[in-house]
Design a protein around this motif. Structure first.
Motif, PDB file in Angstrom:
ATOM      1  N   PHE A   1       0.249  -5.391  -5.452  1.00 14.46           N
ATOM      2  CA  PHE A   1       1.313  -6.178  -4.701  1.00 14.46           C
ATOM      3  C   PHE A   1       1.594  -6.654  -3.685  1.00 14.46           C
TER       4      PHE A   1
ATOM      5  N   TYR B   1      11.298  -6.461   6.151  1.00 17.40           N
ATOM      6  CA  TYR B   1      10.655  -6.576   4.919  1.00 17.40           C
ATOM      7  C   TYR B   1      12.344  -6.112   4.161  1.00 17.40           C
TER       8      TYR B   1
ATOM      9  N   GLY C   1       3.480  -0.453   1.001  1.00 18.53           N
ATOM     10  CA  GLY C   1       4.358  -1.268   2.205  1.00 18.53           C
ATOM     11  C   GLY C   1       5.676  -0.178   1.503  1.00 18.53           C
TER      12      GLY C   1
ATOM     13  N   ARG D   1       8.765   0.144  -2.729  1.00 17.84           N
ATOM     14  CA  ARG D   1       9.518  -1.485  -4.105  1.00 17.84           C
ATOM     15  C   ARG D   1       8.693  -1.077  -4.838  1.00 17.84           C
TER      16      ARG D   1
ATOM     17  N   ALA E   1      -1.294  -0.638  -0.671  1.00 15.75           N
ATOM     18  CA  ALA E   1      -0.116  -1.949   0.120  1.00 15.75           C
ATOM     19  C   ALA E   1       0.880  -1.190  -0.416  1.00 15.75           C
TER      20      ALA E   1
ATOM     21  N   ASP F   1      -1.095   2.866   2.429  1.00 12.45           N
ATOM     22  CA  ASP F   1      -1.031   1.158   3.292  1.00 12.45           C
ATOM     23  C   ASP F   1      -1.343   1.713   4.670  1.00 12.45           C
ATOM     24  N   ILE F   2      -1.375   0.717   5.071  1.00 11.00           N
ATOM     25  CA  ILE F   2      -2.240   0.983   6.499  1.00 11.00           C
ATOM     26  C   ILE F   2      -1.201   0.852   7.654  1.00 11.00           C
TER      27      ILE F   2
ATOM     28  N   TYR G   1      -3.834  -9.696   9.423  1.00  7.46           N
ATOM     29  CA  TYR G   1      -2.294  -8.676   8.364  1.00  7.46           C
ATOM     30  C   TYR G   1      -2.528  -7.624   8.160  1.00  7.46           C
ATOM     31  N   SER G   2      -3.904  -6.572   8.537  1.00  4.32           N
ATOM     32  CA  SER G   2      -3.406  -4.893   8.663  1.00  4.32           C
ATOM     33  C   SER G   2      -3.013  -4.912  10.433  1.00  4.32           C
TER      34      SER G   2
HETATM   35  C1  LIG Z   1       4.203  -8.082   2.498  1.00  4.47           C
HETATM   36  S1  LIG Z   1       4.352  -6.275   1.985  1.00  4.47           S
HETATM   37  C2  LIG Z   1       3.598  -5.766   0.783  1.00  4.47           C
HETATM   38  C3  LIG Z   1       4.070  -4.432   0.083  1.00  4.47           C
HETATM   39  C4  LIG Z   1       4.409  -3.606  -1.041  1.00  4.47           C
HETATM   40  N1  LIG Z   1       3.269  -4.090  -1.808  1.00  4.47           N
HETATM   41  C5  LIG Z   1       5.689  -4.623  -1.721  1.00  4.47           C
HETATM   42  O1  LIG Z   1       4.852  -5.574  -2.784  1.00  4.47           O
HETATM   43  O2  LIG Z   1       6.972  -4.237  -1.858  1.00  4.47           O
HETATM   44  C6  LIG Z   1       2.370  -6.102   2.632  1.00  4.47           C
HETATM   45  C7  LIG Z   1       2.005  -4.756   2.988  1.00  4.47           C
HETATM   46  O3  LIG Z   1       0.497  -4.880   3.222  1.00  4.47           O
HETATM   47  C8  LIG Z   1      -0.300  -3.912   4.186  1.00  4.47           C
HETATM   48  N2  LIG Z   1      -1.106  -4.025   4.318  1.00  4.47           N
HETATM   49  C9  LIG Z   1      -2.150  -4.857   5.105  1.00  4.47           C
HETATM   50  N3  LIG Z   1      -3.446  -5.184   5.008  1.00  4.47           N
HETATM   51  C10 LIG Z   1      -3.582  -3.637   4.632  1.00  4.47           C
HETATM   52  C11 LIG Z   1      -4.513  -2.878   4.524  1.00  4.47           C
HETATM   53  N4  LIG Z   1      -5.912  -3.515   5.021  1.00  4.47           N
HETATM   54  N5  LIG Z   1      -5.140  -1.552   4.047  1.00  4.47           N
HETATM   55  C12 LIG Z   1      -3.930  -1.203   3.972  1.00  4.47           C
HETATM   56  N6  LIG Z   1      -2.222  -2.112   3.428  1.00  4.47           N
HETATM   57  C13 LIG Z   1      -2.437  -2.730   4.225  1.00  4.47           C
HETATM   58  C14 LIG Z   1       0.432  -4.106   5.302  1.00  4.47           C
HETATM   59  O4  LIG Z   1       0.817  -2.796   5.872  1.00  4.47           O
HETATM   60  C15 LIG Z   1       2.221  -4.476   4.412  1.00  4.47           C
HETATM   61  O5  LIG Z   1       2.592  -3.032   3.975  1.00  4.47           O
END
Ligand SMILES: C[S@@+](CC[C@H](N)C(=O)[O-])C[C@H]1O[C@@H](n2cnc3c(N)ncnc32)[C@H](O)[C@@H]1O
Length: 261
Positions: free
Chosen positions: A132, A28, A73, A76, A71, A92-93, A15-16
């Motif tokens: 979220f 997205y 993203g 938003r 996270a 965020d990663i 997922y990261s």
């Molecule tokens: C579906 S998006 C959601 C973004 C935002 N929270 C929103 O609701 O619009 C998921 C986010 O999780 C981040 N993510 C995934 N693994 C992560 C980690 N280990 N640490 C931080 N962010 C992470 C992804 O890079 C992505 O931006």
């Protein structure tokens, strides 16, 4: 402790890594949250409730309210919540996702990296943390580790975690997911088809330091109806059924307001 999700597909990539490239960011922003999309409609219902929740928290809390959007993203949630707090951080990663957030959240402190290996990414304490659209699709072990790290930096005992799970396994979206999972098995595309029940989400939160003080639900009717001529009726029905009611345990998108336990 890792929490088992009863309804999950084996992922094709971690997922990261999933949101690291430009195509994923574009999809997205442009498709998932494009004008009139299902996800955008759910968010239109959630944002005013979150605004009211933050205003009430700030009035009761008295002191400055510092927000961490984990996270974050493309920003938003951070852009929606930042006006109601005194300081806003997003982490965020994915650099590609945060690059978009920088444009939407000019006053926020944005950081890219892994909070599990980089303590410097976070402040020592936040009054409010939002998370979220992360828990559902993150790997089970990652969910618990992230929640425990967030718990460490959430003010205790009166901090607030706002977290959602955007795929309830006990909702009317479930039959479509069963069908799409079957199709995915014969023709893999990497589509994320995870689901979690409210009970599983609550257990995950409780096992990792959070007590749910309020559960809300958004979206009762199947999202496929939003793509038909019935859309105006379906949007109106979903809007009137949203919030904190006994039937919201079957809503597609579950929003949990939590305190440290
Ligand atoms: C579906 S998006 C959601 C973004 C935002 N929270 C929103 O609701 O619009 C998921 C986010 O999780 C981040 N993510 C995934 N693994 C992560 C980690 N280990 N640490 C931080 N962010 C992470 C992804 O890079 C992505 O931006």
């Amino acid at each position: 402790m890792a929490t088992k999700t009863a309804h999950a597909m084996p992922p094709l990539m971690s997922y990261s890594d999933r949101f690291q490239n430009a195509a994923a960011v574009e999809s997205y922003e442009g498709r998932e949250y494009g004008p009139g999309s299902y996800a955008a409609t759910v968010w239109q219902g959630q944002l005013p409730v979150l605004e009211r929740t933050l205003k009430a928290y700030r009035a009761a809390h008295g002191g400055p309210v510092r927000l961490l959007d984990f996270a974050c993203g493309t920003g938003r949630v951070l852009a929606g919540l930042a006006p109601w707090v005194d300081a806003a951080d997003g982490v965020d990663i994915s650099e590609a996702m945060v690059a978009v957030a920088r444009g939407k959240c000019p006053g926020a402190r944005l950081a890219v990296g892994d909070i599990l290996t980089r303590p410097d990414l976070l402040q020592k304490e936040y009054e409010v943390i939002s998370c979220f659209r992360f828990l559902l699709n993150a790997e089970p072990a990652l969910r618990g580790r992230v929640l425990r790290r967030l718990r460490e930096v959430l003010r205790s005992p009166d901090g607030m975690l706002l977290v959602n799970v955007h795929g309830n396994a006990r909702s009317l979206r479930h039959p479509a997911l069963v069908w799409r999972r079957r199709r995915e098995r014969s023709r893999p595309t990497g589509e994320m088809l995870n689901e979690m029940t409210a009970g599983e989400a609550r257990k995950l939160l409780a096992d990792n330091g959070f007590e749910v003080v309020n559960q809300q639900g958004y979206g009762m009717l199947p999202p496929s109806l939003h793509r038909t001529w019935l859309r105006p009726l379906v949007v109106a029905a979903d809007r009137s059924l949203a919030g904190t009611h006994w039937w919201n345990r079957w809503s597609i998108d579950m929003l949990f307001i939590c305190r440290p336990n």
